[in-house]
Design a protein around this motif. Sequence first.
Motif, PDB file in Angstrom:
ATOM      1  N   CYS A 123      -0.488   1.375  -6.481  1.00  0.00           N
ATOM      2  CA  CYS A 123       0.494   0.447  -6.732  1.00  0.00           C
ATOM      3  C   CYS A 123       1.564   1.171  -7.861  1.00  0.00           C
ATOM      4  CB  CYS A 123      -0.400  -0.885  -7.569  1.00  0.00           C
ATOM      5  SG  CYS A 123      -1.404  -1.811  -6.683  1.00  0.00           S
ATOM      6  N   SER A 126       3.811   2.659  -5.594  1.00  0.00           N
ATOM      7  CA  SER A 126       4.586   1.912  -4.540  1.00  0.00           C
ATOM      8  C   SER A 126       5.020   0.544  -5.152  1.00  0.00           C
ATOM      9  CB  SER A 126       3.743   1.731  -3.332  1.00  0.00           C
ATOM     10  OG  SER A 126       2.399   1.123  -3.698  1.00  0.00           O
ATOM     11  N   THR A 127       4.161  -0.594  -4.852  1.00  0.00           N
ATOM     12  CA  THR A 127       4.601  -1.826  -5.400  1.00  0.00           C
ATOM     13  C   THR A 127       3.253  -2.421  -5.804  1.00  0.00           C
ATOM     14  OG1 THR A 127       5.343  -3.866  -4.910  1.00  0.00           O
ATOM     15  CG2 THR A 127       4.637  -2.776  -3.102  1.00  0.00           C
ATOM     16  N   PHE A 175       3.582   0.884   4.795  1.00  0.00           N
ATOM     17  CA  PHE A 175       4.587   0.341   3.786  1.00  0.00           C
ATOM     18  C   PHE A 175       4.433   1.236   2.345  1.00  0.00           C
ATOM     19  CE2 PHE A 175       5.283  -2.529  -0.161  1.00  0.00           C
ATOM     20  CZ  PHE A 175       6.400  -2.949   0.324  1.00  0.00           C
ATOM     21  N   ILE A 176       3.441   1.580   1.824  1.00  0.00           N
ATOM     22  CA  ILE A 176       3.202   2.480   0.881  1.00  0.00           C
ATOM     23  C   ILE A 176       4.094   3.902   0.836  1.00  0.00           C
ATOM     24  CG2 ILE A 176       0.976   1.302  -0.025  1.00  0.00           C
ATOM     25  CD1 ILE A 176      -0.239   4.052   0.914  1.00  0.00           C
ATOM     26  N   THR A 178       6.933   3.672   2.954  1.00  0.00           N
ATOM     27  CA  THR A 178       8.254   3.487   3.258  1.00  0.00           C
ATOM     28  C   THR A 178       9.234   2.512   2.488  1.00  0.00           C
ATOM     29  OG1 THR A 178       7.850   2.160   4.940  1.00  0.00           O
ATOM     30  CG2 THR A 178       7.869   4.689   5.474  1.00  0.00           C
ATOM     31  N   GLU A 179       8.078   1.437   1.988  1.00  0.00           N
ATOM     32  CA  GLU A 179       8.533   0.220   1.259  1.00  0.00           C
ATOM     33  C   GLU A 179       9.359  -0.418   2.238  1.00  0.00           C
ATOM     34  OE1 GLU A 179      10.547   0.845  -2.350  1.00  0.00           O
ATOM     35  OE2 GLU A 179       8.703   1.989  -3.371  1.00  0.00           O
ATOM     36  N   THR A 180       9.123  -0.459   3.528  1.00  0.00           N
ATOM     37  CA  THR A 180       9.641  -1.290   4.549  1.00  0.00           C
ATOM     38  C   THR A 180       8.477  -1.665   5.502  1.00  0.00           C
ATOM     39  OG1 THR A 180      10.338   0.527   5.975  1.00  0.00           O
ATOM     40  CG2 THR A 180      12.035  -0.256   4.372  1.00  0.00           C
TER      41      THR A 180
END
Length: 310
Positions: A123, A126-127, A175-176, A178-180
Amino acid sequence: MQPQTTPQVPSINQDKGFRIWWKLLRPHTLSAAFIPVTIGTVLALNEGSIKLSIFIAMLIASILIQAATNMFNEYFDYKRGLDNESSVGIGGAIVRNGIKAQTVLNLAIIFLSIATVIGIYICIMSTWWIALIGIICMATGYFYTGGPIPIAYTPFGELVAGFFMGTVIILIAYFIQTETLSFTIFLFSVPIAILVGAILTANNIRDLDGDKENGRKTLAILLGRKNSICFLALMFIASYIITLILVFSGVATSWSLIVFLSIPKAISAVKQFIGKVRPIEMMPAMKATAQTNVQFGFLLALGLFIGHYM
């Protein structure tokens, strides 16, 4: 006349030492954890370089969650009186090797705790939205065999396992890095999700009689043994057809067609179920199903990797 012989089948023996704990992990199921992580990460290469530390963290966390799920399975099936010394396909740590049930439960909780710590690192890198998804995944692992109505005792086991251990993990792994996200990544996850579900189908075919006696309502019970074997074959076929469609539609390169090298193992899995009724006789078919997932997954990852650089 030639004397009739009984086919050789594996025996169930008491394990010792490290082997007790290794079998408790049910290693043949762990491919459902590391294959999706690998594929999601390889797909992320198309967006640029990947972060190796996040890949390793995601890989370890996924394996820990899958292993913990297996331990919850062992614990709750024992508590419900479904496992005994002759049960096939279980780790057997409790009923055969004398490990306390509470020890197995505690170990599962420890594994989830470690996965949580690793998840915090992911997290940070990434997010924090990943935390919510991680909690849902861990809760699903628990309720798969825990809770008042375990998912594994219903016809939805394959669907839930395939979605969370196939599609969701691939999407997170991508996603972690590329965040896409994109619909294309979801499409790549579908054949893997199907093969993860196939592992559960194979497991339920093997356990069909015992599950029926204990009041479970798995998909294999609803379909019957013969139809379940046909359904397993259709799951394999669907995975290859979807890959073929991805290639001919230009979503994947022709290198992805190397997954077809795993077809002999899929055929072997189906053939080894036919005519078998004893759970222990079906263990080779169960193993071949898991190996199909491994071979297909690694070949797809390899094809995607080569296609990226060609």
